[in-house]
Scaffold this motif. Structure first.
Motif, PDB file in Angstrom:
ATOM      1  N   GLU A 185     -58.794  30.045  -7.448  1.00 19.19           N
ATOM      2  CA  GLU A 185     -58.154  30.989  -8.357  1.00 19.19           C
ATOM      3  C   GLU A 185     -56.759  30.538  -8.737  1.00 19.19           C
ATOM      4  N   GLU A 186     -56.137  29.692  -7.903  1.00 17.04           N
ATOM      5  CA  GLU A 186     -54.804  29.171  -8.195  1.00 17.04           C
ATOM      6  C   GLU A 186     -54.962  27.836  -8.925  1.00 17.04           C
ATOM      7  N   VAL A 187     -55.206  27.900 -10.173  1.00 22.66           N
ATOM      8  CA  VAL A 187     -55.463  26.699 -10.961  1.00 22.66           C
ATOM      9  C   VAL A 187     -54.132  26.027 -11.285  1.00 22.66           C
ATOM     10  N   GLN A 188     -53.918  24.834 -10.733  1.00 23.43           N
ATOM     11  CA  GLN A 188     -52.673  24.124 -10.980  1.00 23.43           C
ATOM     12  C   GLN A 188     -52.607  23.587 -12.400  1.00 23.43           C
ATOM     13  N   GLY A 189     -53.756  23.401 -12.998  1.00 25.52           N
ATOM     14  CA  GLY A 189     -53.759  22.871 -14.349  1.00 25.52           C
ATOM     15  C   GLY A 189     -53.032  23.751 -15.335  1.00 25.52           C
ATOM     16  N   ARG A 190     -53.037  25.055 -15.112  1.00 25.66           N
ATOM     17  CA  ARG A 190     -52.342  25.959 -16.024  1.00 25.66           C
ATOM     18  C   ARG A 190     -50.848  25.707 -16.006  1.00 25.66           C
ATOM     19  N   ARG A 191     -50.314  25.436 -14.841  1.00 25.91           N
ATOM     20  CA  ARG A 191     -48.876  25.162 -14.756  1.00 25.91           C
ATOM     21  C   ARG A 191     -48.524  23.874 -15.493  1.00 25.91           C
ATOM     22  N   VAL A 192     -49.354  22.869 -15.326  1.00 29.05           N
ATOM     23  CA  VAL A 192     -49.078  21.607 -15.986  1.00 29.05           C
ATOM     24  C   VAL A 192     -49.164  21.758 -17.499  1.00 29.05           C
ATOM     25  N   LEU A 193     -50.216  22.440 -17.980  1.00 30.05           N
ATOM     26  CA  LEU A 193     -50.365  22.645 -19.416  1.00 30.05           C
ATOM     27  C   LEU A 193     -49.236  23.506 -19.974  1.00 30.05           C
ATOM     28  N   THR A 194     -48.812  24.505 -19.197  1.00 30.08           N
ATOM     29  CA  THR A 194     -47.692  25.339 -19.634  1.00 30.08           C
ATOM     30  C   THR A 194     -46.422  24.519 -19.771  1.00 30.08           C
ATOM     31  N   GLU A 195     -46.194  23.618 -18.797  1.00 25.71           N
ATOM     32  CA  GLU A 195     -45.007  22.764 -18.866  1.00 25.71           C
ATOM     33  C   GLU A 195     -45.065  21.843 -20.082  1.00 25.71           C
ATOM     34  N   VAL A 196     -46.247  21.261 -20.335  1.00 24.29           N
ATOM     35  CA  VAL A 196     -46.392  20.367 -21.479  1.00 24.29           C
ATOM     36  C   VAL A 196     -46.153  21.114 -22.787  1.00 24.29           C
ATOM     37  N   LEU A 197     -46.769  22.298 -22.915  1.00 23.89           N
ATOM     38  CA  LEU A 197     -46.599  23.075 -24.136  1.00 23.89           C
ATOM     39  C   LEU A 197     -45.160  23.524 -24.324  1.00 23.89           C
ATOM     40  N   LEU A 198     -44.489  23.877 -23.225  1.00 23.60           N
ATOM     41  CA  LEU A 198     -43.097  24.313 -23.317  1.00 23.60           C
ATOM     42  C   LEU A 198     -42.205  23.183 -23.821  1.00 23.60           C
ATOM     43  N   VAL A 199     -42.394  21.982 -23.263  1.00 15.72           N
ATOM     44  CA  VAL A 199     -41.585  20.842 -23.706  1.00 15.72           C
ATOM     45  C   VAL A 199     -41.873  20.512 -25.169  1.00 15.72           C
ATOM     46  N   VAL A 200     -43.147  20.561 -25.552  1.00 14.65           N
ATOM     47  CA  VAL A 200     -43.507  20.282 -26.937  1.00 14.65           C
ATOM     48  C   VAL A 200     -42.868  21.296 -27.880  1.00 14.65           C
ATOM     49  N   MET A 201     -42.879  22.585 -27.502  1.00 15.29           N
ATOM     50  CA  MET A 201     -42.271  23.617 -28.341  1.00 15.29           C
ATOM     51  C   MET A 201     -40.769  23.399 -28.477  1.00 15.29           C
ATOM     52  N   ILE A 202     -40.105  23.009 -27.389  1.00 18.32           N
ATOM     53  CA  ILE A 202     -38.663  22.757 -27.450  1.00 18.32           C
ATOM     54  C   ILE A 202     -38.365  21.579 -28.377  1.00 18.32           C
ATOM     55  N   VAL A 203     -39.153  20.514 -28.249  1.00 23.01           N
ATOM     56  CA  VAL A 203     -38.947  19.347 -29.109  1.00 23.01           C
ATOM     57  C   VAL A 203     -39.176  19.697 -30.576  1.00 23.01           C
ATOM     58  N   VAL A 204     -40.241  20.455 -30.849  1.00 22.39           N
ATOM     59  CA  VAL A 204     -40.530  20.844 -32.231  1.00 22.39           C
ATOM     60  C   VAL A 204     -39.424  21.732 -32.783  1.00 22.39           C
ATOM     61  N   PHE A 205     -38.937  22.670 -31.944  1.00 26.11           N
ATOM     62  CA  PHE A 205     -37.867  23.568 -32.394  1.00 26.11           C
ATOM     63  C   PHE A 205     -36.601  22.788 -32.716  1.00 26.11           C
ATOM     64  N   ILE A 206     -36.231  21.848 -31.847  1.00 22.11           N
ATOM     65  CA  ILE A 206     -35.027  21.051 -32.106  1.00 22.11           C
ATOM     66  C   ILE A 206     -35.209  20.192 -33.347  1.00 22.11           C
ATOM     67  N   SER A 207     -36.402  19.633 -33.517  1.00 14.27           N
ATOM     68  CA  SER A 207     -36.651  18.778 -34.683  1.00 14.27           C
ATOM     69  C   SER A 207     -36.572  19.581 -35.976  1.00 14.27           C
ATOM     70  N   VAL A 208     -37.215  20.751 -35.990  1.00 11.52           N
ATOM     71  CA  VAL A 208     -37.189  21.579 -37.191  1.00 11.52           C
ATOM     72  C   VAL A 208     -35.778  22.056 -37.495  1.00 11.52           C
ATOM     73  N   THR A 209     -35.044  22.482 -36.465  1.00 14.98           N
ATOM     74  CA  THR A 209     -33.671  22.939 -36.659  1.00 14.98           C
ATOM     75  C   THR A 209     -32.789  21.813 -37.198  1.00 14.98           C
ATOM     76  N   SER A 210     -32.971  20.613 -36.658  1.00 15.61           N
ATOM     77  CA  SER A 210     -32.182  19.469 -37.134  1.00 15.61           C
ATOM     78  C   SER A 210     -32.510  19.148 -38.586  1.00 15.61           C
ATOM     79  N   ALA A 211     -33.800  19.218 -38.935  1.00 12.27           N
ATOM     80  CA  ALA A 211     -34.196  18.929 -40.308  1.00 12.27           C
ATOM     81  C   ALA A 211     -33.621  19.953 -41.281  1.00 12.27           C
TER      82      ALA A 211
END
Length: 620
Positions: A580-606
């Motif tokens: 029930e404690e799926v570690q994959g969710r934490r990893v995917l959440t971390e990946v998605l969070l970093v991707v969202m931050i990068v996209v936000f910074i890129s869009v804001t810079s543009a």
């Protein structure tokens, strides 16, 4: 045809059954081992039993211990079942091949199989199957609320079959990619500053010794991870030699994961320090705050978790008090590592003075803004020379204590002389820098330069000889200048490391010379980091071959027996996670969070760049 390790398997099963029976009869009287029965049921019976069953309550630590015992017994039973089926299939294939090659004797051995009763254990491992079913039932009743299918999944993890993703590997690779980008970013800033401004932008900053100190500790953590991987890969039993608790030893992947996390923090702090210095980011904090935060984080990683760091600090205390305590092999290893971290210790002292003096809180950190503590007498002529001498003094005392404990002059007194000679080189560099340009007469200067050069070469060659012949057990002419019973695969590895050690030993002696001594060959501030890194790399190579020699031969008598068992890792990592404690969710959440931050910074810079361009066009 095949002789199984029946005795060892039987003994292991008896021990597991005895442990399980004692546990169930003493602690959990409501569930008796002898009264457990296995029912073949469909989904409805499974679900009804799942709803009516209650998970047993355990004291802290008991649940994981019982899970490991059940899983090990289940694994042995499955292996025994597979072994029986494999043997039976092998006999059938052998008889078929015999009948095909010898038609005249066809069906000669058929009666052997027809005479075997259906319940015979050779052809039908029914006892092993029943034992597996019983373990599944017990596991389901105690840990899975009666769900047999969930118990069967948990009790024998399926790894390496392509269906179960190792999320820790994905997280490690993801964070390692982030580290690679940050390393390229920092290197680009250094190179661009050197090209555009004629000086290194980060290496020339006043607080750079803080990053050099924390970077040295981080680099040695990486070296330790690589060493553990090498020892595990080639079955050098470092756990046995260092007297570690096997339950607390981290795997190489875990150590690499910690190193990557620490590298991320290190690179982010270095990048923020550089950007704050050139005012590329908002001045919310003074530039010195970022080195200060890195120091706090480094202290935290040296202490937490104490369960695994406690062994290290206990060894460090025994190294410091080596004349009083009898050194173990692990203490000797720590002492040798300390002799390679002289530059790191110097930068640690600088960092502590940097924090205690309050210089980290200055709005702008330059060489002129720092207080004069780094050129004071107590720092330059007292503290730094002591730091240079202490690691050599600790090893010198350890050698003398080994001589007192064993009564053997060789090799302990000879080893002590090696460190005494290195201390002489350090003392000349600290208090008598007569090898530098002086106002003395040319004849006197040449005399002292020749004497110091003689000490320098003698110490380097003596240390090189000791590494090859004593610490590594190599250099034997009868074995091609190698040694007997080598554990690493290629002899060229040994020749390459021996050649590299010859040159790197001379660089090690240079690390013992205190900074700002006025020597002709004194390296610049940023090149000292390269010198420190090369020496730590040499020490990692030294440790890899030193433990191989200690595994092969008890050269200095640290153990009462010469035999050392080979290092084998178990089929599982002794960590059974609830599904029930799926570690994959934490990893995917971390990946998605970093991707969202990068996209936000890129869009804001543009968007900011577009608005700035439009405003520039409208302005006259």
């Amino acid at each position: 045809l095949l002789q199984p390790h029946t005795a060892s398997v039987a003994v292991g099963q008896q021990n597991q059954q005895r442990h399980l029976r004692q546990t169930t009869e003493t602690s959990y009287g409501s569930v008796q081992y002898g009264s457990l029965t296995v029912h073949d049921s469909d989904d409805e019976n499974d679900s009804s039993r799942h709803s009516n069953s209650k998970t047993a309550s355990f004291r802290p630590g008991e649940a994981e211990s019982i899970k490991r015992a059940l899983a090990d017994l289940y694994r042995w039973a499955k292996l025994l079942e597979n072994y029986s089926i494999l043997n039976y299939t092998g006999f059938i294939k052998i008889i078929k091949r015999h009948d095909k090659n010898f038609p005249s004797q066809k069906d000669k051995f058929r009666n052997i199989f027809t005479a075997i009763p259906p319940t015979y254990k050779f052809s039908n491992p029914i006892d092993a199957e029943k034992l597996c079913e019983r373990m599944e039932f017990i596991y389901a009743q105690w840990f899975c609320k009666g769900n047999r299918r969930e118990a069967a999944v948990q009790i024998l993890p399926k790894k390496g079959d392509g269906l179960d993703m190792d999320w820790s590997q994905l997280r490690l690779g993801f964070r390692l990619g982030m580290c690679t980008i940050l390393v390229l970013w920092v290197c680009w800033d250094c190179v661009w500053g050197l090209v555009a401004q004629g000086q290194s932008t980060i290496g020339g900053r006043a607080a750079f010794p803080v990053f050099r100190a924390c970077g040295g500790l981080l680099l040695w953590h990486w070296c330790w991870a690589i060493s553990v991987y090498i020892w595990s890969r080639y079955r050098v039993n470092y756990i046995y030699l260092f007297d570690f608790d096997p339950r607390l030893v981290e795997t190489p992947v875990t150590i690499f994961s910690h190193c990557v996390d620490e590298s991320l923090v290190f690179l982010i702090c270095m990048l923020l320090y550089y950007k704050a210095g050139v005012k590329d980011i908002p001045q919310l904090l003074p530039p010195g705050a970022y080195p200060f935060m890195l120091i706090i984080y480094s202290i935290k990683t040296l202490v937490v978790p104490w369960k695994t760091r406690g062994k290290l600090w206990k060894g460090i205390f025994q190294v410091i008090s080596s004349p009083i305590n009898s050194p173990t092999f692990f203490n000797i290893y720590i002492g040798d590592v300390f002799t390679s971290m002289v530059k790191v210790f110097q930068d640690i002292c600088w960092s502590l003075c940097f924090v205690l003096s309050g210089d980290f809180s200055l709005a702008e950190i330059t060489e002129g803004s720092l207080r004069n503590w780094q050129v004071s007498f107590w720092y330059k002529n007292v503290l730094i020379p002591i730091v240079c001498l202490l690691p050599l003094w600790f090893r010198f005392c350890q050698c003398l204590r080994r001589y007192m404990d064993t009564g053997s002059r060789w090799p302990h007194l000879a080893n002590a002389f090696k460190y005494a000679l290195s201390q002489t080189v350090t003392l000349f560099g600290a208090f008598h820098p007569l090898y530098m340009l002086t106002t003395h007469s040319q004849e006197t200067t040449n005399l002292f330069q020749g004497f110091w050069l003689l000490l320098f070469v003698s110490s380097s060659l003596y240390s090189f000889f000791w590494d090859i012949y004593m610490d590594w057990g190599l250099g034997r002419p009868k074995y091609g200048f190698l040694g007997p019973r080598l554990m690493y695969p290629s002899k060229y590895h040994y020749y390459g490391v021996m050649s590299a050690d010859f040159f790197l030993r001379f660089m090690w002696v240079l690390t013992l010379v205190p900074p700002q001594s006025g020597a002709r060959f004194e390296l610049p501030n940023y090149m000292a980091a390269v010198q420190m890194s090369v020496e730590l790399f040499r020490r990692m190579l030294w440790g890899s071959f030193r433990l191989e020699q200690e595994h092969r031969a008890n050269t200095e008598g640290y153990r009462r027996v010469d035999f050392v068992p080979l290092h084998f890792t178990t089929g599982h990592d002794n960590k059974y996670k609830n599904l029930e404690e799926v570690q994959g969710r934490r990893v995917l959440t971390e990946v998605l969070l970093v991707v969202m931050i990068v996209v936000f910074i890129s869009v804001t810079s543009a968007i900011t760049a577009v608005k700035s361009a439009k405003q520039y066009q409208h302005d006259p």
